[in-house]
Design a protein around this motif. Structure first.
Motif, PDB file in Angstrom:
ATOM      1  N   VAL A   1      83.859 -74.532 -86.600  1.00  0.00           N
ATOM      2  CA  VAL A   1      85.326 -74.898 -87.230  1.00  0.00           C
ATOM      3  C   VAL A   1      85.445 -76.208 -87.961  1.00  0.00           C
ATOM      4  O   VAL A   1      86.003 -76.267 -89.170  1.00  0.00           O
ATOM      5  CB  VAL A   1      86.381 -74.530 -86.065  1.00  0.00           C
ATOM      6  CG1 VAL A   1      87.834 -74.838 -86.846  1.00  0.00           C
ATOM      7  CG2 VAL A   1      86.330 -72.977 -85.723  1.00  0.00           C
TER       8      VAL A   1
ATOM      9  N   PRO B   1      88.333 -69.984 -89.194  1.00  0.00           N
ATOM     10  CA  PRO B   1      89.044 -69.756 -87.977  1.00  0.00           C
ATOM     11  C   PRO B   1      88.246 -68.203 -87.268  1.00  0.00           C
ATOM     12  O   PRO B   1      88.400 -67.847 -85.940  1.00  0.00           O
ATOM     13  CB  PRO B   1      90.501 -69.130 -88.148  1.00  0.00           C
ATOM     14  CG  PRO B   1      90.857 -69.631 -89.548  1.00  0.00           C
ATOM     15  CD  PRO B   1      89.277 -69.938 -90.061  1.00  0.00           C
TER      16      PRO B   1
ATOM     17  N   TRP C   1      86.514 -68.701 -83.827  1.00  0.00           N
ATOM     18  CA  TRP C   1      86.927 -68.756 -82.610  1.00  0.00           C
ATOM     19  C   TRP C   1      86.689 -67.010 -81.861  1.00  0.00           C
ATOM     20  O   TRP C   1      86.867 -67.046 -80.542  1.00  0.00           O
ATOM     21  CB  TRP C   1      88.416 -68.704 -82.580  1.00  0.00           C
ATOM     22  CG  TRP C   1      88.987 -69.842 -83.234  1.00  0.00           C
ATOM     23  CD1 TRP C   1      89.836 -70.371 -84.340  1.00  0.00           C
ATOM     24  CD2 TRP C   1      88.450 -71.455 -82.428  1.00  0.00           C
ATOM     25  NE1 TRP C   1      89.877 -71.954 -84.308  1.00  0.00           N
ATOM     26  CE2 TRP C   1      88.880 -72.550 -83.421  1.00  0.00           C
ATOM     27  CE3 TRP C   1      87.907 -72.009 -81.517  1.00  0.00           C
ATOM     28  CZ2 TRP C   1      89.197 -73.694 -82.968  1.00  0.00           C
ATOM     29  CZ3 TRP C   1      87.535 -73.030 -81.320  1.00  0.00           C
ATOM     30  CH2 TRP C   1      87.998 -74.069 -82.082  1.00  0.00           C
ATOM     31  N   TRP C   2      86.300 -66.080 -82.408  1.00  0.00           N
ATOM     32  CA  TRP C   2      85.895 -64.989 -82.108  1.00  0.00           C
ATOM     33  C   TRP C   2      84.398 -64.907 -81.828  1.00  0.00           C
ATOM     34  O   TRP C   2      83.712 -63.891 -81.773  1.00  0.00           O
ATOM     35  CB  TRP C   2      86.193 -63.731 -83.146  1.00  0.00           C
ATOM     36  CG  TRP C   2      87.858 -63.770 -83.517  1.00  0.00           C
ATOM     37  CD1 TRP C   2      88.574 -64.562 -84.071  1.00  0.00           C
ATOM     38  CD2 TRP C   2      88.452 -62.637 -82.718  1.00  0.00           C
ATOM     39  NE1 TRP C   2      89.757 -63.949 -84.139  1.00  0.00           N
ATOM     40  CE2 TRP C   2      89.758 -63.050 -83.133  1.00  0.00           C
ATOM     41  CE3 TRP C   2      88.222 -61.666 -82.063  1.00  0.00           C
ATOM     42  CZ2 TRP C   2      91.006 -62.177 -82.846  1.00  0.00           C
ATOM     43  CZ3 TRP C   2      89.368 -60.546 -81.681  1.00  0.00           C
ATOM     44  CH2 TRP C   2      90.615 -61.207 -81.994  1.00  0.00           C
TER      45      TRP C   2
ATOM     46  N   VAL D   1      92.593 -78.676 -88.653  1.00  0.00           N
ATOM     47  CA  VAL D   1      93.330 -77.554 -88.124  1.00  0.00           C
ATOM     48  C   VAL D   1      94.780 -78.303 -88.284  1.00  0.00           C
ATOM     49  O   VAL D   1      94.967 -79.174 -87.576  1.00  0.00           O
ATOM     50  CB  VAL D   1      93.197 -76.808 -87.125  1.00  0.00           C
ATOM     51  CG1 VAL D   1      94.300 -75.808 -86.730  1.00  0.00           C
ATOM     52  CG2 VAL D   1      91.771 -76.147 -86.818  1.00  0.00           C
TER      53      VAL D   1
ATOM     54  N   LEU E   1      96.546 -73.808 -82.526  1.00  0.00           N
ATOM     55  CA  LEU E   1      95.856 -72.619 -83.448  1.00  0.00           C
ATOM     56  C   LEU E   1      96.965 -71.372 -83.460  1.00  0.00           C
ATOM     57  O   LEU E   1      97.896 -71.590 -82.810  1.00  0.00           O
ATOM     58  CB  LEU E   1      94.824 -72.388 -82.238  1.00  0.00           C
ATOM     59  CG  LEU E   1      93.839 -73.072 -81.875  1.00  0.00           C
ATOM     60  CD1 LEU E   1      92.719 -72.452 -81.090  1.00  0.00           C
ATOM     61  CD2 LEU E   1      92.828 -73.400 -83.311  1.00  0.00           C
TER      62      LEU E   1
ATOM     63  N   SER F   1      93.672 -66.868 -83.887  1.00  0.00           N
ATOM     64  CA  SER F   1      92.715 -67.686 -83.606  1.00  0.00           C
ATOM     65  C   SER F   1      92.882 -67.820 -81.860  1.00  0.00           C
ATOM     66  O   SER F   1      91.699 -67.809 -81.076  1.00  0.00           O
ATOM     67  CB  SER F   1      92.950 -69.075 -84.066  1.00  0.00           C
ATOM     68  OG  SER F   1      92.696 -69.030 -85.362  1.00  0.00           O
ATOM     69  N   LYS F   2      94.022 -67.732 -81.475  1.00  0.00           N
ATOM     70  CA  LYS F   2      94.122 -67.976 -79.868  1.00  0.00           C
ATOM     71  C   LYS F   2      93.598 -66.667 -79.052  1.00  0.00           C
ATOM     72  O   LYS F   2      92.951 -66.599 -78.093  1.00  0.00           O
ATOM     73  CB  LYS F   2      95.528 -68.095 -79.361  1.00  0.00           C
ATOM     74  CG  LYS F   2      96.157 -69.404 -79.799  1.00  0.00           C
ATOM     75  CD  LYS F   2      97.393 -69.547 -79.086  1.00  0.00           C
ATOM     76  CE  LYS F   2      97.976 -71.171 -79.437  1.00  0.00           C
ATOM     77  NZ  LYS F   2      99.363 -71.221 -78.586  1.00  0.00           N
TER      78      LYS F   2
END
Length: 415
Positions: free
Chosen positions: A41, A61, A64-65, A135, A139, A143-144
């Motif tokens: 990121v 983003p 984040w996954w 960022v 988040l 994203s969270k």
């Protein structure tokens, strides 16, 4: 590991090498994935600012996954590309391989990275200023969620790491097993899997054995609550035999849960109550991944009863195997499940692949996604169960209430 052994067919000395010896270190990818995502990121956002590639910041983003991407996309592709493993250790080297401590250190190393990733994720979840990552503010919701699911993937694979250590006789490894389970609040697995599932596997009495015609979504609550109930009863019986009350510090269900309370209690004190939704989401997703694996490992398989009404001994034919090398590495040979049930204390590096065991069409990583879609799952697996039992429906573990439907659909084919 290179060692001489005897090839009995030629009576010549040959050399055997564990080709996966250093590949086992790839098992540390899941507990370090969030660190990698954080770096990616930052790199993408830097590239957007420094190079003027504005489109890059909109993609960043996605990292984040990283957990779901690894599980549902990358591993299935790698399993297809690299295919089956095919290497079994020779009998002459089993003891030496079993005693090689390098392999257990590979599993021990999972734990500090796992805990560090949880702490990092709690910080990222609650931080209001992540400008150092490029960022703006904190988040966003999407994203969270990706972050929580990525930590959940780590927790689900962590349950498998705990599974490897929990079967061992070394007290340190049993304790580390509980530590690893603390993240997902699934400490009772330590009891139920070893003393419940391994005794009742491939029988209607086992909550962790899925039945022919049963969907994953029906199996999930049955296994979660059934395993919890079983673990408590098993531990209560053990303590009663020792003359102790069930609410005792030596209750392995309670002291495993206590580790979860301490872990999340400390993190809540540090980062605030805002991490509680994160804790719940990652835990539920993490143990649901375990239950997906439980669902596919024994689907429809049934141990037959002998003349005395007792179930036959568990054999390789009572577990679905897959020998795809990539998922094997990430799950410490869990896919060689038949040998594991035959030899529960055997360490992962010595587990063998059996030709006579029923085999899944792909690795566990590919099959997990199929469990979410019952029609697709049945289309892929039902005919394999029937072929395994030569169409004899009496030998299949059928979901209660669906016997007539199964008979109507498959009875003619088996006649």
């Amino acid at each position: 590991m290179a060692n001489p052994t005897i090839d009995r067919s030629t009576a010549e000395v040959v050399e055997w090498r564990d080709k996966k010896r250093y590949l086992w270190l790839l098992g540390l990818v899941p507990p370090t994935a969030v660190f990698m995502a954080t770096g990616l990121v930052a790199l993408f956002n830097w590239a957007s600012d420094a190079l003027g590639w504005s489109w890059v910041s909109t993609v960043s983003p996605v990292w984040w996954w990283i957990g779901p991407l690894l599980l549902y996309v990358l591993l299935p592709i790698l399993d297809i590309f690299f295919g089956p493993d095919g290497q079994n250790p020779p009998d002459e080297l089993m003891e030496q391989l079993e005693n090689d401590k390098y392999y257990r250190y590979c599993t021990y190393a999972y734990i500090p990275f796992q805990l560090a990733s949880v702490v990092l994720a709690c910080y990222l979840w609650t931080a209001d200023d992540l400008s150092w990552l490029g960022v703006d503010g904190g988040l966003g919701l999407v994203s969270k969620i990706g972050l929580a699911l990525s930590i959940g993937v780590m927790g689900g694979i962590g349950i498998n790491t705990a599974h490897e250590m929990g079967h061992k006789k070394v007290s340190l490894e049993r304790w580390l097993s509980k530590v690893t389970l603390a993240q997902t609040c699934y400490g009772h697995f330590y009891i139920e899997h070893n003393r419940g599932h391994h005794v009742r596997v491939a029988t209607p009495e086992d909550p962790a054995t899925s039945r022919f015609g049963e969907s994953f979504w029906r199996f999930l609550p049955r296994s979660v609550f059934g395993s919890l109930k079983s673990a408590w009863e098993l531990e209560a019986t053990r303590l009663k035999r020792l003359g102790r009350p069930v609410l005792h510090p030596s209750n392995d269900v309670l002291n495993a849960w206590a580790m979860s309370i301490v872990l999340w209690g400390v993190l809540t004190a540090i980062f605030g109550w805002q991490i509680l939704p994160f804790a719940a989401l990652q835990a539920v997703y993490g143990f649901s991944l375990l239950e997906s694996v439980n669902f596919l490992e024994h689907y429809g398989l049934l141990r037959q009863k002998n003349e005395r009404g007792r179930y036959e001994r568990c054999t390789p034919e009572h577990s679905w195997n897959s020998d795809h090398i990539c998922t094997n590495i990430f799950l410490y040979h869990l896919q060689r499940h038949s040998d594991h049930h035959a030899n529960p204390t055997r360490r992962y590096q010595t587990l063998r692949s059996f030709d006579g065991a029923p085999n899944l069409p792909s690795g566990y990583a590919s099959m997990i996604a199929l469990t979410y879609f019952p029609p697709v799952w049945r289309g892929v697996m039902d005919h394999r169960v029937l072929e395994h039992y030569d169409g004899d429906l009496s030998k299949i573990n059928i979901q209660p209430g669906k016997e007539r439907r199964v008979q109507a659909r498959y009875g003619k084919a088996s006649a």
